[in-house]
Design a protein around this motif. Structure first.
Motif, mmCIF file in Angstrom:
data_model
loop_
_atom_site.group_PDB
_atom_site.id
_atom_site.type_symbol
_atom_site.label_atom_id
_atom_site.label_comp_id
_atom_site.label_asym_id
_atom_site.label_seq_id
_atom_site.Cartn_x
_atom_site.Cartn_y
_atom_site.Cartn_z
ATOM 1 N N VAL A 132 -5.785 -6.711 -3.626
ATOM 2 C CA VAL A 132 -6.084 -5.296 -3.425
ATOM 3 C C VAL A 132 -7.537 -5.170 -2.990
ATOM 4 O O VAL A 132 -8.439 -5.694 -3.648
ATOM 5 C CB VAL A 132 -5.839 -4.477 -4.712
ATOM 6 C CG1 VAL A 132 -6.256 -3.022 -4.510
ATOM 7 C CG2 VAL A 132 -4.375 -4.553 -5.124
ATOM 8 N N SER A 162 -6.290 -0.572 10.772
ATOM 9 C CA SER A 162 -7.098 0.163 9.813
ATOM 10 C C SER A 162 -7.457 1.509 10.407
ATOM 11 O O SER A 162 -7.978 1.588 11.512
ATOM 12 C CB SER A 162 -8.364 -0.626 9.487
ATOM 13 O OG SER A 162 -9.204 0.165 8.664
ATOM 14 N N LYS A 207 0.232 4.656 1.990
ATOM 15 C CA LYS A 207 -0.865 5.595 1.733
ATOM 16 C C LYS A 207 -2.233 4.988 2.031
ATOM 17 O O LYS A 207 -3.217 5.691 2.161
ATOM 18 C CB LYS A 207 -0.816 6.073 0.281
ATOM 19 C CG LYS A 207 0.422 6.907 -0.048
ATOM 20 C CD LYS A 207 0.324 7.571 -1.402
ATOM 21 C CE LYS A 207 0.610 6.621 -2.553
ATOM 22 N NZ LYS A 207 2.040 6.296 -2.685
ATOM 23 N N ASP A 208 -2.289 3.660 2.111
ATOM 24 C CA ASP A 208 -3.574 2.990 2.310
ATOM 25 C C ASP A 208 -3.978 3.006 3.779
ATOM 26 O O ASP A 208 -3.112 2.893 4.659
ATOM 27 C CB ASP A 208 -3.488 1.543 1.817
ATOM 28 C CG ASP A 208 -3.440 1.457 0.300
ATOM 29 O OD1 ASP A 208 -3.545 2.504 -0.355
ATOM 30 O OD2 ASP A 208 -3.295 0.337 -0.218
ATOM 31 N N GLN A 238 -11.608 3.640 -4.273
ATOM 32 C CA GLN A 238 -10.462 4.040 -3.463
ATOM 33 C C GLN A 238 -9.782 2.802 -2.885
ATOM 34 O O GLN A 238 -10.431 1.953 -2.269
ATOM 35 C CB GLN A 238 -10.895 4.958 -2.310
ATOM 36 C CG GLN A 238 -9.698 5.545 -1.563
ATOM 37 C CD GLN A 238 -10.035 5.990 -0.139
ATOM 38 O OE1 GLN A 238 -11.189 5.923 0.296
ATOM 39 N NE2 GLN A 238 -9.022 6.428 0.585
ATOM 40 N N GLU A 239 -8.461 2.690 -3.120
ATOM 41 C CA GLU A 239 -7.721 1.555 -2.576
ATOM 42 C C GLU A 239 -7.643 1.673 -1.062
ATOM 43 O O GLU A 239 -7.300 2.720 -0.518
ATOM 44 C CB GLU A 239 -6.313 1.502 -3.180
ATOM 45 C CG GLU A 239 -5.538 0.279 -2.748
ATOM 46 C CD GLU A 239 -4.195 0.133 -3.452
ATOM 47 O OE1 GLU A 239 -3.181 0.065 -2.757
ATOM 48 O OE2 GLU A 239 -4.158 0.094 -4.698
ATOM 49 N N LEU A 240 -7.985 0.561 -0.385
ATOM 50 C CA LEU A 240 -7.944 0.541 1.077
ATOM 51 C C LEU A 240 -6.721 -0.200 1.585
ATOM 52 O O LEU A 240 -6.170 0.134 2.634
ATOM 53 C CB LEU A 240 -9.210 -0.122 1.629
ATOM 54 C CG LEU A 240 -10.526 0.571 1.311
ATOM 55 C CD1 LEU A 240 -11.691 -0.285 1.773
ATOM 56 C CD2 LEU A 240 -10.576 1.947 1.950
ATOM 57 N N GLY A 241 -6.321 -1.233 0.857
ATOM 58 C CA GLY A 241 -5.185 -2.023 1.285
ATOM 59 C C GLY A 241 -4.663 -2.883 0.161
ATOM 60 O O GLY A 241 -5.389 -3.199 -0.785
ATOM 61 N N CYS A 242 -3.369 -3.247 0.274
ATOM 62 C CA CYS A 242 -2.735 -4.081 -0.745
ATOM 63 C C CYS A 242 -1.729 -4.992 -0.056
ATOM 64 O O CYS A 242 -0.931 -4.534 0.768
ATOM 65 C CB CYS A 242 -2.028 -3.189 -1.771
ATOM 66 S SG CYS A 242 -1.083 -4.107 -3.014
ATOM 67 N N GLY A 292 0.799 -1.229 0.000
ATOM 68 C CA GLY A 292 0.000 0.000 0.000
ATOM 69 C C GLY A 292 0.825 1.269 0.000
ATOM 70 O O GLY A 292 0.277 2.365 0.013
ATOM 71 N N SER A 314 -10.608 -2.527 -2.178
ATOM 72 C CA SER A 314 -10.999 -1.143 -2.465
ATOM 73 C C SER A 314 -12.476 -0.965 -2.207
ATOM 74 O O SER A 314 -13.234 -1.923 -2.113
ATOM 75 C CB SER A 314 -10.664 -0.779 -3.920
ATOM 76 O OG SER A 314 -11.417 -1.583 -4.806
#
Length: 164
Positions: free
Chosen positions: A144, A43, A14-15, A150-154, A11, A146
């Motif tokens: 990933v 989170s 930024k996530d 919007q990406e939340l986590g990777c 991420g 989202s």
């Protein structure tokens, strides 16, 4: 690193959802068999339906990595809302299965912001009929999560599977 378990949070800081730690033994993972997992996730944002999950699954063939297709919901699949899948697996209103229950880890959307940790816990991997292309070998997975674009986590994983 090939042939060993490895993970990475992709991420880029930024996530809102960050995988802090993850441990899986044995290595290689044996099916059927027992799996001991410990993990910690934080989170900074609540996650609510719809939560989209995109998986890219690759398998090593010699020196090449081949992307596996999505067949019967296994492989490189896109799940448009993991919340509905969780509701199908664990009917809403029923308690979350162990060891999630003991450690206060939710199994339904929405997921509140906060830190979740799973101390080393054993899971039994049943003798599932995996397709031949999903048995023994080295794998890489990129997941990933989202919501609303919007990406939340990777997370990236690398692991080996050994099936009887």
């Amino acid at each position: 690193q090939v042939g060993g378990f490895a993970w990475e949070d992709c991420g880029d800081g930024k996530d809102p959802v960050v995988l802090k730690s993850l441990s899986v033994v044995p290595d290689p993972i044996s099916i059927p068999g027992s799996l001991r997992v410990s993990a910690a996730v934080s989170s900074s944002k609540a996650m609510a339906s719809p939560l989209k999950v995109v998986l890219v699954v690759e398998k090593a063939l010699g020196d090449l990595w081949i992307q596996l297709p999505c067949i019967d919901q296994l492989g490189s699949c896109t799940y448009n809302d993991i919340c509905t899948i969780l509701d199908d697996l664990i009917p809403p209103g029923t308690t979350c299965p162990e060891p999630l229950l003991t450690y206060g880890i939710p199994c339904h959307c929405p997921f509140k912001a906060g830190s979740y940790s799973l101390p080393a816990s054993d899971f039994d991997l049943p003798d599932v009929e995996l397709p031949a292309w999903m048995t023994n070998g080295n794998y890489r997975v990129r997941a990933v999560v989202s919501s609303g674009g919007q990406e939340l986590g990777c997370v990236k994983l690398a692991f080996s599977l050994q099936s009887q």
